[in-house]
Enzyme design. Structure first.
Site, mmCIF file in Angstrom:
data_model
loop_
_atom_site.group_PDB
_atom_site.id
_atom_site.type_symbol
_atom_site.label_atom_id
_atom_site.label_comp_id
_atom_site.label_asym_id
_atom_site.label_seq_id
_atom_site.Cartn_x
_atom_site.Cartn_y
_atom_site.Cartn_z
ATOM 1 N N PHE A 12 34.722 12.493 -8.856
ATOM 2 C CA PHE A 12 36.133 12.081 -8.959
ATOM 3 C C PHE A 12 36.368 11.102 -10.121
ATOM 4 O O PHE A 12 37.058 11.417 -11.097
ATOM 5 C CB PHE A 12 36.544 11.490 -7.609
ATOM 6 C CG PHE A 12 37.780 10.658 -7.594
ATOM 7 C CD1 PHE A 12 38.959 11.109 -8.175
ATOM 8 C CD2 PHE A 12 37.785 9.405 -6.957
ATOM 9 C CE1 PHE A 12 40.114 10.326 -8.148
ATOM 10 C CE2 PHE A 12 38.930 8.633 -6.917
ATOM 11 C CZ PHE A 12 40.088 9.086 -7.518
ATOM 12 N N PHE A 82 27.933 6.203 -12.963
ATOM 13 C CA PHE A 82 28.874 6.521 -11.881
ATOM 14 C C PHE A 82 28.156 7.226 -10.727
ATOM 15 O O PHE A 82 28.676 7.281 -9.616
ATOM 16 C CB PHE A 82 29.955 7.511 -12.367
ATOM 17 C CG PHE A 82 30.939 6.963 -13.349
ATOM 18 C CD1 PHE A 82 32.105 6.348 -12.922
ATOM 19 C CD2 PHE A 82 30.729 7.096 -14.718
ATOM 20 C CE1 PHE A 82 33.034 5.873 -13.823
ATOM 21 C CE2 PHE A 82 31.656 6.623 -15.629
ATOM 22 C CZ PHE A 82 32.811 6.012 -15.190
ATOM 23 N N ASP A 127 33.920 -2.940 -4.407
ATOM 24 C CA ASP A 127 34.251 -4.180 -3.699
ATOM 25 C C ASP A 127 33.596 -4.232 -2.320
ATOM 26 O O ASP A 127 33.527 -5.300 -1.709
ATOM 27 C CB ASP A 127 35.777 -4.347 -3.570
ATOM 28 C CG ASP A 127 36.451 -3.232 -2.782
ATOM 29 O OD1 ASP A 127 35.777 -2.250 -2.413
ATOM 30 O OD2 ASP A 127 37.674 -3.355 -2.524
ATOM 31 N N GLU A 128 33.106 -3.081 -1.834
ATOM 32 C CA GLU A 128 32.514 -3.067 -0.483
ATOM 33 C C GLU A 128 31.236 -3.902 -0.404
ATOM 34 O O GLU A 128 30.780 -4.220 0.690
ATOM 35 C CB GLU A 128 32.248 -1.626 -0.028
ATOM 36 C CG GLU A 128 33.527 -0.837 0.088
ATOM 37 C CD GLU A 128 33.424 0.413 0.954
ATOM 38 O OE1 GLU A 128 32.437 0.562 1.691
ATOM 39 O OE2 GLU A 128 34.352 1.222 0.876
ATOM 40 N N TYR A 151 26.240 2.752 3.072
ATOM 41 C CA TYR A 151 26.726 2.984 1.700
ATOM 42 C C TYR A 151 26.791 1.671 0.928
ATOM 43 O O TYR A 151 26.217 1.539 -0.156
ATOM 44 C CB TYR A 151 28.113 3.655 1.728
ATOM 45 C CG TYR A 151 28.864 3.527 0.423
ATOM 46 C CD1 TYR A 151 28.451 4.232 -0.712
ATOM 47 C CD2 TYR A 151 29.977 2.680 0.293
ATOM 48 C CE1 TYR A 151 29.130 4.100 -1.927
ATOM 49 C CE2 TYR A 151 30.660 2.544 -0.906
ATOM 50 C CZ TYR A 151 30.234 3.251 -2.016
ATOM 51 O OH TYR A 151 30.897 3.110 -3.214
ATOM 52 N N SER A 152 27.500 0.677 1.501
ATOM 53 C CA SER A 152 27.684 -0.558 0.726
ATOM 54 C C SER A 152 26.371 -1.324 0.582
ATOM 55 O O SER A 152 26.151 -1.992 -0.441
ATOM 56 C CB SER A 152 28.782 -1.431 1.321
ATOM 57 O OG SER A 152 28.574 -1.682 2.684
ATOM 58 N N LYS A 155 24.705 0.239 -2.377
ATOM 59 C CA LYS A 155 25.343 -0.176 -3.637
ATOM 60 C C LYS A 155 24.977 -1.634 -3.955
ATOM 61 O O LYS A 155 24.788 -2.001 -5.115
ATOM 62 C CB LYS A 155 26.865 -0.028 -3.544
ATOM 63 C CG LYS A 155 27.368 1.411 -3.468
ATOM 64 C CD LYS A 155 27.129 2.235 -4.720
ATOM 65 C CE LYS A 155 27.971 1.812 -5.890
ATOM 66 N NZ LYS A 155 27.785 2.736 -7.058
ATOM 67 N N ARG A 215 43.409 -1.502 2.930
ATOM 68 C CA ARG A 215 42.705 -1.210 1.681
ATOM 69 C C ARG A 215 43.636 -1.544 0.521
ATOM 70 O O ARG A 215 44.865 -1.454 0.653
ATOM 71 C CB ARG A 215 42.291 0.275 1.611
ATOM 72 C CG ARG A 215 41.242 0.675 2.672
ATOM 73 C CD ARG A 215 39.912 -0.016 2.411
ATOM 74 N NE ARG A 215 38.859 0.338 3.351
ATOM 75 C CZ ARG A 215 38.563 -0.357 4.461
ATOM 76 N NH1 ARG A 215 39.276 -1.424 4.785
ATOM 77 N NH2 ARG A 215 37.548 0.014 5.228
ATOM 78 N N ASN A 250 46.226 1.310 6.800
ATOM 79 C CA ASN A 250 46.042 2.767 6.782
ATOM 80 C C ASN A 250 47.217 3.499 7.419
ATOM 81 O O ASN A 250 47.619 4.570 6.948
ATOM 82 C CB ASN A 250 44.749 3.150 7.506
ATOM 83 C CG ASN A 250 43.522 2.668 6.753
ATOM 84 O OD1 ASN A 250 43.566 2.480 5.538
ATOM 85 N ND2 ASN A 250 42.433 2.452 7.474
ATOM 86 N N ASP A 273 37.258 4.842 16.192
ATOM 87 C CA ASP A 273 37.122 4.053 14.967
ATOM 88 C C ASP A 273 35.786 4.314 14.277
ATOM 89 O O ASP A 273 34.805 4.692 14.920
ATOM 90 C CB ASP A 273 37.236 2.561 15.319
ATOM 91 C CG ASP A 273 37.763 1.738 14.157
ATOM 92 O OD1 ASP A 273 37.907 2.291 13.051
ATOM 93 O OD2 ASP A 273 38.035 0.538 14.368
ATOM 94 N N ARG A 274 35.771 4.122 12.974
ATOM 95 C CA ARG A 274 34.522 4.169 12.192
ATOM 96 C C ARG A 274 33.607 3.045 12.664
ATOM 97 O O ARG A 274 34.075 1.904 12.855
ATOM 98 C CB ARG A 274 34.876 3.988 10.714
ATOM 99 C CG ARG A 274 33.703 3.839 9.783
ATOM 100 C CD ARG A 274 34.151 3.565 8.342
ATOM 101 N NE ARG A 274 34.575 4.750 7.644
ATOM 102 C CZ ARG A 274 35.123 4.759 6.429
ATOM 103 N NH1 ARG A 274 35.324 3.621 5.787
ATOM 104 N NH2 ARG A 274 35.466 5.895 5.853
ATOM 105 N N GLY A 276 31.388 -0.048 12.560
ATOM 106 C CA GLY A 276 31.274 -1.157 11.598
ATOM 107 C C GLY A 276 32.410 -1.210 10.590
ATOM 108 O O GLY A 276 32.243 -1.765 9.493
#
Ligand code: NAD
Ligand code: DAU
Length: 339
Positions: A12, A82, A127-128, A151-152, A155, A215, A250, A273-274, A276
């Site tokens: 993306f 990226f 930013d996460e 994920y975060s 990163k 967000r 959201n 909910d997701r 965490g």
């Protein structure tokens, strides 16, 4: 800046960056290294086929031999990383590919670039890495790192490697950390393109929890301008935050999408909910404004209108993505088959 190597250019943000870079700087050539995972799509840059300033090299950033060979193709002025596994929900289902690409891939790339004496390296981060905010305050570049998802965390590990290569080897790295991007060519697993594509098929939209998480939305081209500013005007060793100053819950965003597409609010489906789930992200962009002369230019209203128009005009692009392994992912993530 004559030749830039980007990784993950078929995704993306990478594809938007490559197109924008070539259109903005007539003297720049781009080499695009991409493994073409589920998220990498050659169609995203099909308009550049045959362009003498664009070269695609299929490969994995974890593959040192391939990276060494590609860096030796011709003199390279900068590398922008990226390439990543980018979706939080997938990292909750299986963190393995995130550790591999986001951490090991970054380490391989850093080592290869250092050996090849690449004069500038930009790590595209998020930013996460700062974790989650309460209902007030902003992330600055000084906010302690406190990632909450696999994920975060991956990163953040990459950011720490990048930092260490500057301190240990004086390797000229710059790190950028941006908030939630939206715009054309975003894979329909992320909130905005997922909800648009579901609504175009009159399907429900799955809002996690109560929909009150916040967000900060930034148009992808504003992010691309920020990465470019950091590349050209940033100071090695520094971190720059980018955000869109467009905070929304959201559920507010979901209602905007429903209204823009003239769909009934009964299509909202509140789901589990997701795990965490970070409550809120918001960015203090004053360092980038002061030191890079950058600020976001696209208002959320115009950006969202253009994005919806793009998805309306590219239904084939979405349908091709949704016809493959995507359907299995949807079933696993949402417990529901796409019709
Ligand atoms: P994306 O998932 O759309 O694209 C990722 C690209 O990387 C794909 O083309 C994929 O094929 C490629 N790739 C994955 N693993 C690879 C590997 N091992 N070797 C080579 N290529 C590989 O992601 P995106 O949303 O465009 O995000 C790009 C970068 O920006 C990521 O590093 C992400 O963490 C970061 N970022 C994203 C956002 C956002 O809102 N999307 C915000 C801030 C930062
Ligand atoms: O902040 C930058 C990050 O933004 C990037 O680093 C990530 O690569 C990118 O994916 C994005 O992460 P988010 O998790 O914030 O984006 P996502 O679009 O997945 O979710 C946005 C919000 O919407 C989040 O609070 C979760 C919620 N959501 C998401 C999906 C996919 C839902 O309510 N329902 C959904 O089906």
């Amino acid at each position: 800046m004559k030749t830039i190597l980007v990784t993950g250019g078929c995704g993306f943000i990478g594809s938007n960056f490559v197109r924008w870079q070539l259109a903005t700087y007539p003297d720049v050539s781009v080499i695009n290294v991409d493994k073409l995972t589920y998220a990498g799509n050659l169609e995203n840059l099909a308009d550049l086929e045959g362009n003498p300033r664009y070269q695609f090299a299929k490969g994995d950033i974890c593959d040192r031999e391939f990276i060494d060979r590609t860096l030796a193709l011709r003199p390279i002025d900068a590398v922008i990383n990226f390439a990543a596994e980018s979706h939080v929900d997938r990292s909750i289902l299986d963190s393995g590919p995130f550790i591999q690409t986001n951490i090991v891939g970054t380490q391989v790339l850093l080592d290869a670039c250092r050996k090849a004496n690449i004069p500038r390296y930009v790590q595209v981060s998020t930013d996460e890495v700062y974790g989650s905010l309460g209902s007030d305050g902003f992330f600055t570049e000084e906010t302690p790192l406190a990632p909450n998802s696999p994920y975060s965390a991956s990163k953040t590990a990459a950011d720490l490697l990048v930092r260490a290569y500057f301190h240990t080897f004086h390797f000229p790295v710059i790190t950028t950390r941006c908030s939630n991007n939206y715009g054309p060519y975003q894979f329909p697993e992320k909130l905005i393109p997922l909800f648009i594509s579901n609504l175009l098929n009159d399907q429900q939209v799955p809002v996690y929890g109560a929909g009150t998480n916040v967000r900060d939305w930034i148009h992808v081209i504003d992010h691309c301008r920020g990465i470019d500013a950091a590349l050209r005007r940033g100071t090695p060793g520094e971190v720059y935050n980018f955000g869109g100053h467009s905070e929304l819950q959201n559920i507010e965003l979901t209602k905007k999408l429903l209204d823009a597409l003239k769909k009934p609010h009964s299509l909202i489906k509140y789901v589990t909910d997701r795990a965490g789930h970070d409550f809120r992200y918001a960015i203090d962009t004053s360092k980038a404004e002061r030191e890079l002369g950058w600020r976001p230019q696209v208002t959320f209203e115009e950006g969202l209108t253009d994005t919806i128009e793009w998805y309306l005009g590219h239904r084939d692009w979405v349908d091709r993505i949704k016809s493959g392994a995507y359907r299995d992912y949807y079933q696993t993530q949402y417990g529901q088959r796409l019709s």
